[in-house]
Design an enzyme around this catalytic site. Structure first.
Site, PDB file in Angstrom:
ATOM      1  N   ASN A  96       0.825  -1.212   0.000  1.00 50.89           N
ATOM      2  CA  ASN A  96       0.000   0.000   0.000  1.00 50.89           C
ATOM      3  C   ASN A  96       0.858   1.260   0.000  1.00 50.89           C
ATOM      4  OD1 ASN A  96      -2.057  -1.782   0.148  1.00 50.89           O
ATOM      5  ND2 ASN A  96      -2.510  -1.443   2.318  1.00 50.89           N
ATOM      6  N   HIS A 113       5.809  -0.844  -2.810  1.00 52.25           N
ATOM      7  CA  HIS A 113       5.309  -0.134  -3.992  1.00 52.25           C
ATOM      8  C   HIS A 113       5.380   1.388  -3.822  1.00 52.25           C
ATOM      9  CE1 HIS A 113       2.828  -3.897  -5.402  1.00 52.25           C
ATOM     10  NE2 HIS A 113       4.117  -3.994  -5.644  1.00 52.25           N
ATOM     11  N   CYS A 140      11.772  20.924  -6.832  1.00 52.16           N
ATOM     12  CA  CYS A 140      12.328  19.956  -5.881  1.00 52.16           C
ATOM     13  C   CYS A 140      12.981  20.741  -4.749  1.00 52.16           C
ATOM     14  CB  CYS A 140      13.363  19.080  -6.589  1.00 52.16           C
ATOM     15  SG  CYS A 140      14.373  18.114  -5.456  1.00 52.16           S
ATOM     16  N   THR A 180      -4.788  -9.033   0.339  1.00 52.32           N
ATOM     17  CA  THR A 180      -4.213  -8.869  -0.995  1.00 52.32           C
ATOM     18  C   THR A 180      -4.704  -9.991  -1.908  1.00 52.32           C
ATOM     19  OG1 THR A 180      -2.157  -8.743  -2.278  1.00 52.32           O
ATOM     20  CG2 THR A 180      -2.023  -9.883  -0.174  1.00 52.32           C
ATOM     21  N   LEU A 206     -10.733 -11.091   2.812  1.00 52.07           N
ATOM     22  CA  LEU A 206     -12.192 -11.063   2.787  1.00 52.07           C
ATOM     23  C   LEU A 206     -12.770 -12.317   2.135  1.00 52.07           C
ATOM     24  CD1 LEU A 206     -14.590  -9.233   3.487  1.00 52.07           C
ATOM     25  CD2 LEU A 206     -14.437  -8.287   1.182  1.00 52.07           C
ATOM     26  N   GLU A 207     -12.095 -12.747   1.068  1.00 56.94           N
ATOM     27  CA  GLU A 207     -12.566 -13.924   0.327  1.00 56.94           C
ATOM     28  C   GLU A 207     -11.341 -14.736  -0.070  1.00 56.94           C
ATOM     29  OE1 GLU A 207     -14.365 -11.628  -2.734  1.00 56.94           O
ATOM     30  OE2 GLU A 207     -12.432 -10.979  -3.494  1.00 56.94           O
ATOM     31  N   ALA A 223     -10.827  -7.573   7.425  1.00 57.30           N
ATOM     32  CA  ALA A 223      -9.565  -7.415   8.156  1.00 57.30           C
ATOM     33  C   ALA A 223      -9.790  -6.818   9.546  1.00 57.30           C
ATOM     34  CB  ALA A 223      -8.617  -6.527   7.350  1.00 57.30           C
TER      35      ALA A 223
HETATM   36  P1  OAD Z   1      -6.409  -5.834  -4.801  1.00 53.63           P
HETATM   37  O1  OAD Z   1      -7.427  -4.797  -5.030  1.00 53.63           O
HETATM   38  O2  OAD Z   1      -5.895  -6.597  -5.971  1.00 53.63           O
HETATM   39  O3  OAD Z   1      -6.946  -6.908  -3.754  1.00 53.63           O
HETATM   40  C1  OAD Z   1      -7.500  -6.538  -2.537  1.00 53.63           C
HETATM   41  C2  OAD Z   1      -7.879  -7.777  -1.765  1.00 53.63           C
HETATM   42  O4  OAD Z   1      -8.378  -7.362  -0.514  1.00 53.63           O
HETATM   43  C3  OAD Z   1      -8.954  -8.641  -2.447  1.00 53.63           C
HETATM   44  O5  OAD Z   1      -8.564 -10.009  -2.436  1.00 53.63           O
HETATM   45  C4  OAD Z   1     -10.195  -8.414  -1.573  1.00 53.63           C
HETATM   46  O6  OAD Z   1     -11.012  -9.572  -1.454  1.00 53.63           O
HETATM   47  C5  OAD Z   1      -9.550  -8.096  -0.227  1.00 53.63           C
HETATM   48  N1  OAD Z   1     -10.393  -7.260   0.647  1.00 53.63           N
HETATM   49  C6  OAD Z   1     -11.260  -6.288   0.299  1.00 53.63           C
HETATM   50  N2  OAD Z   1     -11.817  -5.746   1.382  1.00 53.63           N
HETATM   51  C7  OAD Z   1     -11.286  -6.378   2.458  1.00 53.63           C
HETATM   52  C8  OAD Z   1     -11.466  -6.284   3.860  1.00 53.63           C
HETATM   53  N3  OAD Z   1     -12.301  -5.407   4.410  1.00 53.63           N
HETATM   54  N4  OAD Z   1     -10.748  -7.115   4.658  1.00 53.63           N
HETATM   55  C9  OAD Z   1      -9.883  -8.016   4.135  1.00 53.63           C
HETATM   56  N5  OAD Z   1      -9.680  -8.157   2.820  1.00 53.63           N
HETATM   57  C10 OAD Z   1     -10.351  -7.349   1.985  1.00 53.63           C
HETATM   58  O7  OAD Z   1      -5.205  -5.124  -4.006  1.00 53.63           O
HETATM   59  P2  OAD Z   1      -3.715  -5.625  -3.793  1.00 53.63           P
HETATM   60  O8  OAD Z   1      -3.643  -7.097  -3.716  1.00 53.63           O
HETATM   61  O9  OAD Z   1      -3.145  -4.840  -2.684  1.00 53.63           O
HETATM   62  O10 OAD Z   1       0.207  -2.088  -7.350  1.00 53.63           O
HETATM   63  O11 OAD Z   1      -3.046  -5.145  -5.145  1.00 53.63           O
HETATM   64  C11 OAD Z   1      -1.693  -5.377  -5.351  1.00 53.63           C
HETATM   65  C12 OAD Z   1      -1.118  -4.287  -6.220  1.00 53.63           C
HETATM   66  O12 OAD Z   1      -1.886  -4.170  -7.413  1.00 53.63           O
HETATM   67  C13 OAD Z   1      -1.206  -2.894  -5.628  1.00 53.63           C
HETATM   68  O13 OAD Z   1      -0.164  -2.602  -4.736  1.00 53.63           O
HETATM   69  C14 OAD Z   1      -1.122  -2.024  -6.839  1.00 53.63           C
HETATM   70  C15 OAD Z   1      -2.119  -2.771  -7.702  1.00 53.63           C
HETATM   71  O14 OAD Z   1      -2.021  -2.592  -9.045  1.00 53.63           O
HETATM   72  C16 OAD Z   1       0.717  -1.074  -8.041  1.00 53.63           C
HETATM   73  O15 OAD Z   1       0.097  -0.054  -8.280  1.00 53.63           O
HETATM   74  C17 OAD Z   1       2.121  -1.310  -8.510  1.00 53.63           C
END
Ligand code: OAD
Length: 238
Positions: A96, A113, A140, A180, A206-207, A223
């Protein structure tokens, strides 16, 4: 869990979802509202810097109005309790770009990231804390060049801190992945790296995610409930 000493925790957008920060994938996710190729690649920035700066300016402004939730707070509590115990280590690795772990009180956080609250000068390579906008091409603070970009890792760029992350995984007894989707590498591969090293693995999401089958254990729920519950378990049992 009695002999649990070193923990590596990976967090993703799901841990900040209940603070009101959009996740990336799934219904209403950021990548449904914006195309990755338009706002999150070096090519997009070369093509249309204003569009990219505006997108990140909006996100930078938005995250500053959000607050940590009980999941961030529980991890910060665990980090502090762990630090007080002899010979134990805990590292939070986050994908994040918000600062909610830090605002909850966590100190040992790697932002693989990048972070919204830094601007990176492409002229002198210095990162400066940045809470305002970048679209107006500010100077800057270090070298005066008008060459600041958001200090976030775009698709096609190398994530930060990989050596420290792999070093921590090699020393870990437990790897925990929170909120994630397991869609973006190298973070999505940490569970397999951990398993290959004989590290126990736990997923809190979450899932079920794309990587759920790789984990020794996968728990589903928000979470804000799962993380405090797990932290309570760890502190009781170890
Ligand atoms: P995603 O949006 O891909 O996934 C979020 C995850 O959190 C999903 O599996 C949801 O089910 C879960 N989720 C949602 N709400 C939740 C809750 N209340 N409690 C627990 N889980 C929950 O996000 P990331 O996996 O973080 O990168 O994405 C990875 C990277 O992709 C990011 O850092 C970003 C993005 O593109 C860059 O920008 C380089």
């Amino acid at each position: 869990m009695a002999d649990l000493r070193n923990i590596v925790i990976l967090t993703g957008a799901g841990i900040s979802a209940e603070s009101g920060i959009d996740t990336f994938r799934g219904g209403g996710g950021l990548w449904e509202q914006h195309r990755v190729e338009d706002v999150a690649t070096p090519e997009a920035f070369d093509r249309d810097p204003d569009l990219v700066q505006r997108f990140y300016d909006m996100r930078r402004e938005a995250i500053q109005t959000k607050q940590p939730n009980p999941a961030h707070e529980a991890l910060a509590r665990l980090e502090h309790e762990w630090a007080a115990r002899e010979g134990r280590r805990l590292l939070i690795v986050t994908q994040n770009v918000d600062d909610l772990h830090e605002r909850a009180g966590a100190e040992n956080v790697l932002h693989m990231h990048g972070t919204h609250l830094n601007a990176w000068c492409t002229q002198c390579d210095v990162r400066s804390r940045w809470t305002g906008t970048l679209i107006d091409r500010p100077e800057c603070p270090e070298c005066g060049a008008r060459a600041l970009r958001p200090d976030v890792v775009w698709f096609g760029e190398m994530p930060y801190e990989m050596e420290r992350i792999y070093a921590a995984l090699r020393e870990a007894d437990l790897f925990v992945s929170i909120g994630t989707s397991g869609a973006v590498y190298p973070a999505a591969g940490f569970v397999r790296d951990a398993k290959a090293l004989g590290v126990a693995t736990l997923e809190l999401n979450l899932e079920r995610s794309q990587g759920s089958n790789w984990f020794d254990e996968s728990r589903q729920g928000p979470a804000s409930a799962l993380v405090p519950e797990w932290v309570g378990e760890v502190l009781r049992k170890s």
